[in-house]
Design a protein around this motif. Structure first.
Motif, PDB file in Angstrom:
ATOM      1  N   ARG A 192       0.840  -1.203   0.000  1.00 31.90           N
ATOM      2  CA  ARG A 192       0.000   0.000   0.000  1.00 31.90           C
ATOM      3  C   ARG A 192       0.873   1.250   0.000  1.00 31.90           C
ATOM      4  O   ARG A 192       0.800   2.078  -0.891  1.00 31.90           O
ATOM      5  CB  ARG A 192      -0.923  -0.007   1.226  1.00 31.90           C
ATOM      6  CG  ARG A 192      -2.086   0.972   1.124  1.00 31.90           C
ATOM      7  CD  ARG A 192      -2.785   1.179   2.461  1.00 31.90           C
ATOM      8  NE  ARG A 192      -2.122   2.207   3.252  1.00 31.90           N
ATOM      9  CZ  ARG A 192      -2.387   3.505   3.160  1.00 31.90           C
ATOM     10  NH1 ARG A 192      -3.311   3.944   2.326  1.00 31.90           N
ATOM     11  NH2 ARG A 192      -1.753   4.390   3.898  1.00 31.90           N
ATOM     12  N   SER A 193       1.762   1.315   1.041  1.00 34.11           N
ATOM     13  CA  SER A 193       2.660   2.474   1.117  1.00 34.11           C
ATOM     14  C   SER A 193       4.126   2.049   1.032  1.00 34.11           C
ATOM     15  O   SER A 193       5.008   2.887   1.033  1.00 34.11           O
ATOM     16  CB  SER A 193       2.435   3.216   2.439  1.00 34.11           C
ATOM     17  OG  SER A 193       2.819   2.401   3.538  1.00 34.11           O
ATOM     18  N   SER A 194       4.369   0.734   1.003  1.00 31.95           N
ATOM     19  CA  SER A 194       5.758   0.255   1.010  1.00 31.95           C
ATOM     20  C   SER A 194       6.183  -0.194  -0.382  1.00 31.95           C
ATOM     21  O   SER A 194       5.353  -0.567  -1.211  1.00 31.95           O
ATOM     22  CB  SER A 194       5.910  -0.891   2.014  1.00 31.95           C
ATOM     23  OG  SER A 194       5.144  -1.992   1.603  1.00 31.95           O
ATOM     24  N   LEU A 200       5.991   8.788   2.361  1.00 30.57           N
ATOM     25  CA  LEU A 200       5.410   9.616   3.426  1.00 30.57           C
ATOM     26  C   LEU A 200       4.614  10.787   2.863  1.00 30.57           C
ATOM     27  O   LEU A 200       5.001  11.381   1.847  1.00 30.57           O
ATOM     28  CB  LEU A 200       6.532  10.167   4.312  1.00 30.57           C
ATOM     29  CG  LEU A 200       7.426   9.133   5.009  1.00 30.57           C
ATOM     30  CD1 LEU A 200       8.502   9.847   5.822  1.00 30.57           C
ATOM     31  CD2 LEU A 200       6.622   8.186   5.899  1.00 30.57           C
ATOM     32  N   LYS A 252       8.894 -12.700   6.194  1.00 27.37           N
ATOM     33  CA  LYS A 252       9.177 -11.753   7.290  1.00 27.37           C
ATOM     34  C   LYS A 252       8.022 -11.770   8.296  1.00 27.37           C
ATOM     35  O   LYS A 252       8.241 -11.818   9.499  1.00 27.37           O
ATOM     36  CB  LYS A 252       9.385 -10.349   6.727  1.00 27.37           C
ATOM     37  CG  LYS A 252       9.834  -9.333   7.769  1.00 27.37           C
ATOM     38  CD  LYS A 252      10.210  -8.019   7.146  1.00 27.37           C
ATOM     39  CE  LYS A 252      10.900  -7.088   8.110  1.00 27.37           C
ATOM     40  NZ  LYS A 252      10.066  -6.577   9.179  1.00 27.37           N
TER      41      LYS A 252
HETATM   42  C1  LIG Z   1       8.835   3.250   8.215  1.00 29.64           C
HETATM   43  C2  LIG Z   1       7.809   3.954   9.092  1.00 29.64           C
HETATM   44  C3  LIG Z   1       7.412   5.292   8.440  1.00 29.64           C
HETATM   45  C4  LIG Z   1       6.556   3.038   9.163  1.00 29.64           C
HETATM   46  O1  LIG Z   1       5.654   3.661  10.007  1.00 29.64           O
HETATM   47  P1  LIG Z   1       4.485   2.830  10.715  1.00 29.64           P
HETATM   48  O2  LIG Z   1       3.735   3.750  11.576  1.00 29.64           O
HETATM   49  O3  LIG Z   1       5.038   1.577  11.293  1.00 29.64           O
HETATM   50  O4  LIG Z   1       3.572   2.521   9.498  1.00 29.64           O
HETATM   51  P2  LIG Z   1       2.612   1.287   9.237  1.00 29.64           P
HETATM   52  O5  LIG Z   1       2.600   0.285  10.329  1.00 29.64           O
HETATM   53  O6  LIG Z   1       1.316   1.888   8.790  1.00 29.64           O
HETATM   54  O7  LIG Z   1       3.312   0.602   7.978  1.00 29.64           O
HETATM   55  C5  LIG Z   1       3.362   1.286   6.752  1.00 29.64           C
HETATM   56  C6  LIG Z   1       3.940   0.349   5.737  1.00 29.64           C
HETATM   57  O8  LIG Z   1       5.325   0.124   6.044  1.00 29.64           O
HETATM   58  C7  LIG Z   1       5.571  -1.254   6.148  1.00 29.64           C
HETATM   59  N1  LIG Z   1       6.604  -1.419   7.172  1.00 29.64           N
HETATM   60  C8  LIG Z   1       6.688  -0.772   8.348  1.00 29.64           C
HETATM   61  N2  LIG Z   1       7.771  -1.192   9.018  1.00 29.64           N
HETATM   62  C9  LIG Z   1       8.366  -2.125   8.239  1.00 29.64           C
HETATM   63  C10 LIG Z   1       9.512  -2.935   8.378  1.00 29.64           C
HETATM   64  N3  LIG Z   1      10.301  -2.888   9.446  1.00 29.64           N
HETATM   65  N4  LIG Z   1       9.834  -3.782   7.382  1.00 29.64           N
HETATM   66  C11 LIG Z   1       9.074  -3.854   6.271  1.00 29.64           C
HETATM   67  N5  LIG Z   1       7.961  -3.099   6.078  1.00 29.64           N
HETATM   68  C12 LIG Z   1       7.621  -2.267   7.054  1.00 29.64           C
HETATM   69  C13 LIG Z   1       4.253  -1.882   6.539  1.00 29.64           C
HETATM   70  O9  LIG Z   1       4.190  -3.242   6.196  1.00 29.64           O
HETATM   71  C14 LIG Z   1       3.296  -1.040   5.713  1.00 29.64           C
HETATM   72  O10 LIG Z   1       3.324  -1.495   4.372  1.00 29.64           O
HETATM   73  P3  LIG Z   1       2.064  -1.318   3.386  1.00 29.64           P
HETATM   74  O11 LIG Z   1       1.512   0.066   3.566  1.00 29.64           O
HETATM   75  O12 LIG Z   1       2.619  -1.495   2.022  1.00 29.64           O
HETATM   76  O13 LIG Z   1       1.070  -2.376   3.761  1.00 29.64           O
HETATM   77  C15 LIG Z   1       8.341   4.207  10.530  1.00 29.64           C
HETATM   78  O14 LIG Z   1       8.577   2.962  11.154  1.00 29.64           O
HETATM   79  C16 LIG Z   1       9.626   5.026  10.530  1.00 29.64           C
HETATM   80  O15 LIG Z   1       9.588   6.237  10.406  1.00 29.64           O
HETATM   81  N6  LIG Z   1      10.773   4.353  10.691  1.00 29.64           N
HETATM   82  C17 LIG Z   1      12.061   5.039  10.672  1.00 29.64           C
HETATM   83  C18 LIG Z   1      12.529   5.233   9.245  1.00 29.64           C
HETATM   84  C19 LIG Z   1      13.895   5.852   9.198  1.00 29.64           C
HETATM   85  O16 LIG Z   1      14.192   6.777   9.923  1.00 29.64           O
HETATM   86  N7  LIG Z   1      14.723   5.331   8.308  1.00 29.64           N
HETATM   87  C20 LIG Z   1      16.039   5.857   8.126  1.00 29.64           C
HETATM   88  C21 LIG Z   1      17.074   4.809   8.364  1.00 29.64           C
HETATM   89  S1  LIG Z   1      17.433   4.518  10.061  1.00 29.64           S
END
Ligand SMILES: CC(C)(COP(=O)(O)OP(=O)(O)OC[C@H]1O[C@@H](n2cnc3c(N)ncnc32)[C@H](O)[C@@H]1OP(=O)(O)O)[C@@H](O)C(=O)NCCC(=O)NCCS
Length: 162
Positions: free
Chosen positions: A86-88, A118, A151
């Motif tokens: 969806r968002s990934s 985002l 996963k």
């Molecule tokens: C990535 C992030 C935005 C996801 O936010 P969240 O509130 O967990 O969002 P959601 O649970 O709604 O998941 C959103 C999507 O991300 C995917 N996702 C979230 N964490 C994931 C992970 N660890 N691995 C794989 N996919 C992941 C979910 O499966 C979902 O996919 P879909 O929309 O395609 O079904 C958040 O965890 C974040 O900001 N992480 C830090 C990112 C960062 O700083 N990265 C820089 C490197 S350190």
């Protein structure tokens, strides 16, 4: 509603680097963290080109360092979108080293990275569908789908603290 679909070739990229002394480890080959940084940058560009939004790295899987890369060698980093949720978005990256004097080349690293698109408030936002057409694109899509399922299954099996 999903935005227009896009093919992997509309977002795929190739990047090149030349291995300089500041990229290397004590063995005079490329430091793993440097390769990971090149991979992350290339993959992030692919994800952003697909969705037209800011993206963050959420997960890196199956990173394999197959062979070292020597000082002075040229490095080809090829990245393309394998799968979208969806968002990934899952991007596959292949790194190839090239001896610039003989033209000899070999695959050195492979990795799969998940990015999340985002919105303006830094919340996950829906991305365009992936239009897969070629045999390779279908194979990559099916493999990525298996990675997502694996996963989830591992996560369900393991007892996690956070
Ligand atoms: C990535 C992030 C935005 C996801 O936010 P969240 O509130 O967990 O969002 P959601 O649970 O709604 O998941 C959103 C999507 O991300 C995917 N996702 C979230 N964490 C994931 C992970 N660890 N691995 C794989 N996919 C992941 C979910 O499966 C979902 O996919 P879909 O929309 O395609 O079904 C958040 O965890 C974040 O900001 N992480 C830090 C990112 C960062 O700083 N990265 C820089 C490197 S350190």
């Amino acid at each position: 509603m999903k935005k227009n679909s896009k093919t992997p070739s509309e977002s795929s990229i190739e990047m090149r680097e030349m291995v300089m002394p500041h990229h290397t480890n004590p063995q005079n080959t490329v430091f793993g963290g440097t390769v990971m940084s090149w991979i992350d940058i290339a993959a992030a560009m692919v994800a952003a080109r697909h969705c037209g939004r800011p993206v963050v790295t959420a997960h890196i899987s199956d990173i394999d360092f197959i062979a070292p890369i020597k000082m002075g060698y040229h490095v080809l980093i090829q990245a393309s979108l394998n799968y979208v949720g969806r968002s990934s978005m899952i991007v596959g990256v292949k790194v190839t080293s090239e001896n610039p004097y003989t033209g000899e080349s070999r695959t050195t690293t492979k990795a799969y990275l998940t990015f999340v698109a985002l919105d303006d408030l830094s919340r996950p936002i829906e991305v365009p569908e992936l239009k897969i057409e070629t045999e390779d694109e279908i194979r990559r899509f099916e493999n990525a789908k298996k990675r997502v399922a694996m996963k989830k299954s591992v996560q369900n099996t393991l007892q996690q603290k956070t």
